[in-house]
Scaffold this motif. Structure first.
Motif, PDB file in Angstrom:
ATOM      1  N   PRO A  49       0.624  -1.067  -0.163  1.00 31.15           N
ATOM      2  CA  PRO A  49      -0.270   0.353   0.391  1.00 31.15           C
ATOM      3  C   PRO A  49       0.740   1.124   0.049  1.00 31.15           C
ATOM      4  O   PRO A  49       1.987   1.169   0.917  1.00 31.15           O
ATOM      5  N   ARG A  50       0.040   1.962  -0.780  1.00 36.03           N
ATOM      6  CA  ARG A  50       0.909   3.857  -0.530  1.00 36.03           C
ATOM      7  C   ARG A  50       1.067   4.211   0.383  1.00 36.03           C
ATOM      8  O   ARG A  50      -0.360   4.059   1.066  1.00 36.03           O
ATOM      9  N   ASN A  51       2.296   5.183   0.441  1.00 33.34           N
ATOM     10  CA  ASN A  51       1.418   6.174   1.861  1.00 33.34           C
ATOM     11  C   ASN A  51       0.518   6.760   1.106  1.00 33.34           C
ATOM     12  O   ASN A  51       0.177   7.756   0.499  1.00 33.34           O
ATOM     13  N   ALA A  74      -1.415   0.724 -10.869  1.00 33.19           N
ATOM     14  CA  ALA A  74      -0.335  -1.013 -10.280  1.00 33.19           C
ATOM     15  C   ALA A  74       0.827  -0.937 -10.431  1.00 33.19           C
ATOM     16  O   ALA A  74       1.406  -1.981  -9.584  1.00 33.19           O
ATOM     17  N   GLU A  75       1.951   0.532 -10.544  1.00 27.86           N
ATOM     18  CA  GLU A  75       3.245   0.024 -10.597  1.00 27.86           C
ATOM     19  C   GLU A  75       3.759   1.036  -9.646  1.00 27.86           C
ATOM     20  O   GLU A  75       2.444   1.668  -8.476  1.00 27.86           O
ATOM     21  N   ALA A  76       4.950  -0.243  -9.278  1.00 29.28           N
ATOM     22  CA  ALA A  76       5.287   0.726  -7.562  1.00 29.28           C
ATOM     23  C   ALA A  76       5.914   1.377  -7.332  1.00 29.28           C
ATOM     24  O   ALA A  76       6.069   2.323  -6.436  1.00 29.28           O
ATOM     25  N   LYS A 115      -2.312  10.693  -2.439  1.00 35.96           N
ATOM     26  CA  LYS A 115      -2.665  12.519  -2.687  1.00 35.96           C
ATOM     27  C   LYS A 115      -1.749  12.552  -4.483  1.00 35.96           C
ATOM     28  O   LYS A 115      -3.014  13.050  -4.921  1.00 35.96           O
ATOM     29  N   ILE A 116      -0.556  12.365  -4.546  1.00 38.86           N
ATOM     30  CA  ILE A 116      -0.015  12.924  -5.291  1.00 38.86           C
ATOM     31  C   ILE A 116      -0.723  11.873  -6.596  1.00 38.86           C
ATOM     32  O   ILE A 116      -0.907  12.235  -8.061  1.00 38.86           O
TER      33      ILE A 116
END
Length: 238
Positions: free
Chosen positions: A3-5, A136-138, A10-11
């Protein structure tokens, strides 16, 4: 993908969901590249796994019938996956014009660019996108690009294309046709096959190019050639 922070989410929302792209992000005045665009250290190539060369393959195609030229193209395609060709015959004024058209498009206000954002465009023959599959990209690619699909039937959508660049795109398509066809013939000949054998229709994919070079990429999907011309806008931060 982990999961992203919240900051990265937001970005992502600003860049992708709201269609601002990298151009909009840079226009906010950011001074550092966000973490969302930085590949994690554990996923980067190790220095000892990188081979150093002075250049990617550069091939003079002024004589397409030269066996050495054909072999150089096939060798570069097989070992590198990409290459640069020179003396291809596409007029410099056509290349310069299409590059200037790309700058004009990406210089448009957000409201004008956003009309062509994926999901907003009135035709699927022209779409403005960012990265490859951002959801989907890290780590996202630091680029926006305007993609055109340019088969003869697709040109019926010409009136719906951005007025600031559509004429230049068509001129480029017409000038590059013979180059793309020649490349396709050389590659298929190396595979001991032909366009007719597989019922392939050559359509043209434009990627990054300079005033003296053009790089062509071919994608096969269900033995069909997928088409499109791309403007790519890659922006850096000082």
């Amino acid at each position: 993908m982990p999961p992203r922070n919240p900051k990265s989410e937001k970005i992502l929302d600003f860049v992708v969901n709201k269609g601002n792209g990298i151009k909009g992000l840079v226009d906010t005045g950011i001074e550092t590249v966000p973490d969302l665009y930085i590949l994690p250290i554990e996923e980067r190539l190790l220095p000892n796994n990188i081979l150093t060369y002075d250049s990617i393959p550069v091939i003079d195609v002024s004589n397409w019938d030269d066996p050495k030229v054909k072999e150089s193209i096939r060798d570069a395609a097989g070992k590198w996956g990409f290459f640069q060709i020179i003396n291809h015959g596409v007029p410099l004024h056509v290349l310069d014009a299409v590059k200037e058209a790309a700058h004009r498009f990406f210089g448009l206000p957000y409201e004008e660019r956003n009309k062509y954002w994926a999901g907003n465009s009135l035709t699927d023959t022209v779409t403005l996108k960012t990265s490859f599959v951002p959801q989907a990209e890290a780590a996202l690619e630091w680029k926006d690009y305007l993609s055109f699909r340019c088969s003869p039937r697709d040109l019926e959508s010409f009136p719906l294309w951005p007025p600031v660049c559509r004429d230049e795109v068509v001129d480029y398509v017409e000038s590059a046709k013979s180059v793309i066809r020649k490349l396709l013939e050389v590659l298929l000949e190396g595979l001991k096959t032909s366009q007719q054998e597989y019922g392939l229709t050559p359509i043209y994919q434009h990627s990054l190019f300079s005033s003296k070079t053009i790089m062509a990429a071919f994608m096969f999907e269900q033995l069909k050639m997928i088409a499109g011309f791309m403007f790519c806008q890659s922006m850096g931060l000082s």
